[in-house]
Scaffold this motif. Sequence first.
Motif, PDB file in Angstrom:
ATOM      1  N   LEU A   1      -3.333  -0.004   7.902  1.00 55.84           N
ATOM      2  CA  LEU A   1      -2.281  -1.026   7.869  1.00 55.84           C
ATOM      3  C   LEU A   1      -1.032  -0.563   8.603  1.00 55.84           C
TER       4      LEU A   1
ATOM      5  N   SER B   1       0.833  -1.212   0.000  1.00 53.91           N
ATOM      6  CA  SER B   1       0.000   0.000   0.000  1.00 53.91           C
ATOM      7  C   SER B   1       0.865   1.258   0.000  1.00 53.91           C
TER       8      SER B   1
ATOM      9  N   PRO C   1      -6.787   2.906   3.782  1.00 53.38           N
ATOM     10  CA  PRO C   1      -6.303   1.542   4.018  1.00 53.38           C
ATOM     11  C   PRO C   1      -4.826   1.512   4.425  1.00 53.38           C
ATOM     12  N   HIS C   2      -4.018   2.341   3.790  1.00 53.60           N
ATOM     13  CA  HIS C   2      -2.597   2.378   4.157  1.00 53.60           C
ATOM     14  C   HIS C   2      -2.433   2.841   5.603  1.00 53.60           C
TER      15      HIS C   2
END
Length: 98
Positions: free
Chosen positions: A49, A18, A45-46
Amino acid sequence: MFSLLNIFRVIAFLEGISYILLLFIATPIKYFGDDEQYVKLLGMPHGLLFVTYIVLAIMLKSELKWDTKQFGIVLLASIIPFGTFYIERAYLKPQRDG
């Protein structure tokens, strides 16, 4: 099968992918193509994560007996492109093989 170490491996891989996508695809499109949608799409999302990677690294520190220097390298790798892939080879693969 679903050990904390295996979960960390998966998260580290996904975080690395990502980050690369965000840095080398989404950001250039944002600035050179004047299109923010990819940064918006990959950013959340990154971020999740990244936070998960840090939390799991903290949880694994004592289990894997990382000293302060090793732990610092594991944390630093999350902000360096391709860093999480290095961590897999240098710090996590020996755990799996040994």
